[in-house]
Each structure stands twice: as C-alpha cells, then as structure tokens.
Design a protein around this motif. Structure first.
Motif, PDB file in Angstrom:
ATOM      1  N   ASP A  25       0.860  -1.174   0.000  1.00 21.82           N
ATOM      2  CA  ASP A  25       0.000   0.000   0.000  1.00 21.82           C
ATOM      3  C   ASP A  25       0.892   1.218   0.000  1.00 21.82           C
ATOM      4  OD1 ASP A  25      -2.360   1.427   0.044  1.00 21.82           O
ATOM      5  OD2 ASP A  25      -2.425   1.506   2.235  1.00 21.82           O
ATOM      6  N   PRO A  26       0.902   2.049  -0.985  1.00 23.06           N
ATOM      7  CA  PRO A  26       0.055   2.078  -2.164  1.00 23.06           C
ATOM      8  C   PRO A  26       0.490   1.034  -3.181  1.00 23.06           C
ATOM      9  CG  PRO A  26       1.640   3.844  -2.305  1.00 23.06           C
ATOM     10  CD  PRO A  26       1.834   3.183  -0.953  1.00 23.06           C
ATOM     11  N   ILE A  27      -0.421   0.711  -4.053  1.00 21.69           N
ATOM     12  CA  ILE A  27      -0.158  -0.269  -5.107  1.00 21.69           C
ATOM     13  C   ILE A  27       0.600   0.431  -6.232  1.00 21.69           C
ATOM     14  CG2 ILE A  27      -1.217  -1.826  -6.770  1.00 21.69           C
ATOM     15  CD1 ILE A  27      -3.657  -1.850  -4.820  1.00 21.69           C
ATOM     16  N   VAL A  28       1.749  -0.131  -6.608  1.00 18.44           N
ATOM     17  CA  VAL A  28       2.601   0.461  -7.642  1.00 18.44           C
ATOM     18  C   VAL A  28       2.730  -0.530  -8.791  1.00 18.44           C
ATOM     19  CG1 VAL A  28       4.894   1.370  -8.148  1.00 18.44           C
ATOM     20  CG2 VAL A  28       3.869   1.754  -5.905  1.00 18.44           C
ATOM     21  N   SER A  29       2.485  -0.045 -10.000  1.00 14.79           N
ATOM     22  CA  SER A  29       2.606  -0.890 -11.179  1.00 14.79           C
ATOM     23  C   SER A  29       4.072  -1.205 -11.432  1.00 14.79           C
ATOM     24  CB  SER A  29       2.023  -0.183 -12.403  1.00 14.79           C
ATOM     25  OG  SER A  29       2.348  -0.890 -13.580  1.00 14.79           O
ATOM     26  N   PRO A  30       4.426  -2.481 -11.587  1.00 14.86           N
ATOM     27  CA  PRO A  30       5.812  -2.826 -11.870  1.00 14.86           C
ATOM     28  C   PRO A  30       6.229  -2.435 -13.291  1.00 14.86           C
ATOM     29  CG  PRO A  30       4.449  -4.787 -11.925  1.00 14.86           C
ATOM     30  CD  PRO A  30       3.572  -3.668 -11.462  1.00 14.86           C
ATOM     31  N   TYR A  31       5.264  -2.140 -14.163  1.00 12.28           N
ATOM     32  CA  TYR A  31       5.564  -1.809 -15.551  1.00 12.28           C
ATOM     33  C   TYR A  31       5.883  -0.334 -15.732  1.00 12.28           C
ATOM     34  CZ  TYR A  31       3.451  -6.380 -16.049  1.00 12.28           C
ATOM     35  OH  TYR A  31       3.158  -7.706 -15.902  1.00 12.28           O
ATOM     36  N   THR A  32       5.140   0.530 -15.027  1.00 15.06           N
ATOM     37  CA  THR A  32       5.329   1.966 -15.216  1.00 15.06           C
ATOM     38  C   THR A  32       5.879   2.665 -13.979  1.00 15.06           C
ATOM     39  OG1 THR A  32       3.068   2.455 -14.508  1.00 15.06           O
ATOM     40  CG2 THR A  32       3.439   2.078 -16.868  1.00 15.06           C
ATOM     41  N   GLY A  33       5.784   2.030 -12.814  1.00 14.71           N
ATOM     42  CA  GLY A  33       6.229   2.646 -11.575  1.00 14.71           C
ATOM     43  C   GLY A  33       5.216   3.636 -11.011  1.00 14.71           C
ATOM     44  N   GLU A  34       4.046   3.744 -11.647  1.00 12.44           N
ATOM     45  CA  GLU A  34       3.014   4.666 -11.197  1.00 12.44           C
ATOM     46  C   GLU A  34       2.156   4.024 -10.109  1.00 12.44           C
ATOM     47  OE1 GLU A  34       0.671   5.702 -14.586  1.00 12.44           O
ATOM     48  OE2 GLU A  34       2.379   6.535 -15.661  1.00 12.44           O
ATOM     49  N   VAL A  35       1.606   4.863  -9.227  1.00 11.42           N
ATOM     50  CA  VAL A  35       0.689   4.386  -8.207  1.00 11.42           C
ATOM     51  C   VAL A  35      -0.647   4.100  -8.881  1.00 11.42           C
ATOM     52  CG1 VAL A  35      -0.551   5.001  -6.103  1.00 11.42           C
ATOM     53  CG2 VAL A  35       1.833   5.671  -6.378  1.00 11.42           C
ATOM     54  N   VAL A  36      -1.209   2.927  -8.603  1.00 10.85           N
ATOM     55  CA  VAL A  36      -2.472   2.515  -9.193  1.00 10.85           C
ATOM     56  C   VAL A  36      -3.595   2.913  -8.252  1.00 10.85           C
ATOM     57  CG1 VAL A  36      -3.848   0.550  -9.982  1.00 10.85           C
ATOM     58  CG2 VAL A  36      -1.375   0.590 -10.374  1.00 10.85           C
ATOM     59  N   GLU A  37      -4.513   3.742  -8.753  1.00 11.09           N
ATOM     60  CA  GLU A  37      -5.663   4.169  -7.964  1.00 11.09           C
ATOM     61  C   GLU A  37      -6.762   3.118  -8.092  1.00 11.09           C
ATOM     62  OE1 GLU A  37      -5.837   6.913  -6.040  1.00 11.09           O
ATOM     63  OE2 GLU A  37      -3.759   7.346  -6.573  1.00 11.09           O
ATOM     64  N   LEU A  38      -7.395   2.789  -6.973  1.00 13.18           N
ATOM     65  CA  LEU A  38      -8.476   1.819  -6.989  1.00 13.18           C
ATOM     66  C   LEU A  38      -9.810   2.536  -7.033  1.00 13.18           C
ATOM     67  CD1 LEU A  38      -7.265  -0.683  -4.258  1.00 13.18           C
ATOM     68  CD2 LEU A  38      -7.008  -0.841  -6.714  1.00 13.18           C
ATOM     69  N   ASN A  39     -10.696   2.078  -7.901  1.00 16.78           N
ATOM     70  CA  ASN A  39     -12.058   2.584  -7.942  1.00 16.78           C
ATOM     71  C   ASN A  39     -12.901   1.658  -7.082  1.00 16.78           C
ATOM     72  OD1 ASN A  39     -11.289   4.550  -9.728  1.00 16.78           O
ATOM     73  ND2 ASN A  39     -11.806   3.319 -11.525  1.00 16.78           N
ATOM     74  N   LEU A  40     -13.326   2.143  -5.932  1.00 19.16           N
ATOM     75  CA  LEU A  40     -14.080   1.303  -5.018  1.00 19.16           C
ATOM     76  C   LEU A  40     -15.577   1.401  -5.242  1.00 19.16           C
ATOM     77  CD1 LEU A  40     -12.026   1.979  -1.784  1.00 19.16           C
ATOM     78  CD2 LEU A  40     -11.847   0.055  -3.353  1.00 19.16           C
ATOM     79  N   GLY A  41     -16.002   2.207  -6.211  1.00 14.77           N
ATOM     80  CA  GLY A  41     -17.425   2.339  -6.526  1.00 14.77           C
ATOM     81  C   GLY A  41     -17.938   1.109  -7.234  1.00 14.77           C
ATOM     82  N   LYS A  42     -19.215   1.117  -7.513  1.00 17.61           N
ATOM     83  CA  LYS A  42     -19.834  -0.011  -8.202  1.00 17.61           C
ATOM     84  C   LYS A  42     -19.722   0.196  -9.703  1.00 17.61           C
ATOM     85  CE  LYS A  42     -23.069  -1.154  -4.591  1.00 17.61           C
ATOM     86  NZ  LYS A  42     -24.463  -1.407  -4.261  1.00 17.61           N
ATOM     87  N   SER A  43     -18.523   0.193 -10.192  1.00 13.34           N
ATOM     88  CA  SER A  43     -18.297   0.457 -11.614  1.00 13.34           C
ATOM     89  C   SER A  43     -18.041  -0.812 -12.411  1.00 13.34           C
ATOM     90  CB  SER A  43     -17.106   1.410 -11.775  1.00 13.34           C
ATOM     91  OG  SER A  43     -15.943   0.800 -11.280  1.00 13.34           O
ATOM     92  N   ARG A  44     -18.170  -1.949 -11.799  1.00 11.32           N
ATOM     93  CA  ARG A  44     -17.954  -3.193 -12.533  1.00 11.32           C
ATOM     94  C   ARG A  44     -19.095  -3.416 -13.494  1.00 11.32           C
ATOM     95  NH1 ARG A  44     -15.401  -8.126  -9.500  1.00 11.32           N
ATOM     96  NH2 ARG A  44     -13.463  -7.140  -8.900  1.00 11.32           N
TER      97      ARG A  44
END
Length: 92
Positions: A25-44
């Motif tokens: 935490d925070p989640i970091v993409s191993p490909y870009t090194g960017e922090v991955v934001e999580l969408n916790l809403g009901k967007s599935r």
C-alpha cells in the motif's frame, strides 16, 4: 493457484498488463512505476457474449436470403414494420 503473499491480481491502467500487488500500500505498477488508484465504486460491468442466440438466428436468416432487406435510404421505419419483422421470426 496464487500464493497469499502475492496479494491481489491488478491491472496496470497504463499498459493493461496484469500483476500482483504483493499486498503493498500504495499499489505500484511494476511496468510503469506509477501508483495505481483503486475505484471502489460499483463500476464493474458484465460484458455480454459476443452473440446471443437471437442475433445468430437473425444473421443466419440474412445469409440464407430469406430475410427482407430494408433500404438504407429509408430512415423512417414505422412501428408496424418492426412488429411484422418480429412476428415473422417467431412463426418460423
């Protein structure tokens, strides 16, 4: 089966590649090194099958030449014409 220490499988928003978050935490993409934001809403959303049975039936009918071809120039189609097409498919 993934190990618990690998964490949850995530998707890099930039590359679209999958990776495990390693419970960090925070989640970091191993490909870009960017922090991955999580969408916790009901967007599935659930994606539909490529073709359902009715669509396949209509396609096959049009390939057989049995289906009536409407003019592309006629943009105004009456609801009676639409109802007639639906009832013809049900009778077959």
């Amino acid at each position: 089966m993934p190990k618990e220490e690998w964490g949850v499988k995530r998707v890099c928003p930039t590359t679209g590649k999958r990776f495990y978050d390693l419970n960090k935490d925070p989640i970091v993409s191993p490909y870009t090194g960017e922090v991955v934001e999580l969408n916790l809403g009901k967007s599935r959303s659930i994606s539909a099958d490529s073709e359902d049975a009715e669509t396949k039936k209509l396609k096959e009918a049009s390939l057989d030449g049995d289906a009536e071809v409407l003019d592309d120039d006629d943009e105004n189609v009456s609801l009676d014409d639409i109802a007639d097409v639906a009832s013809e498919d049900e009778d077959s």
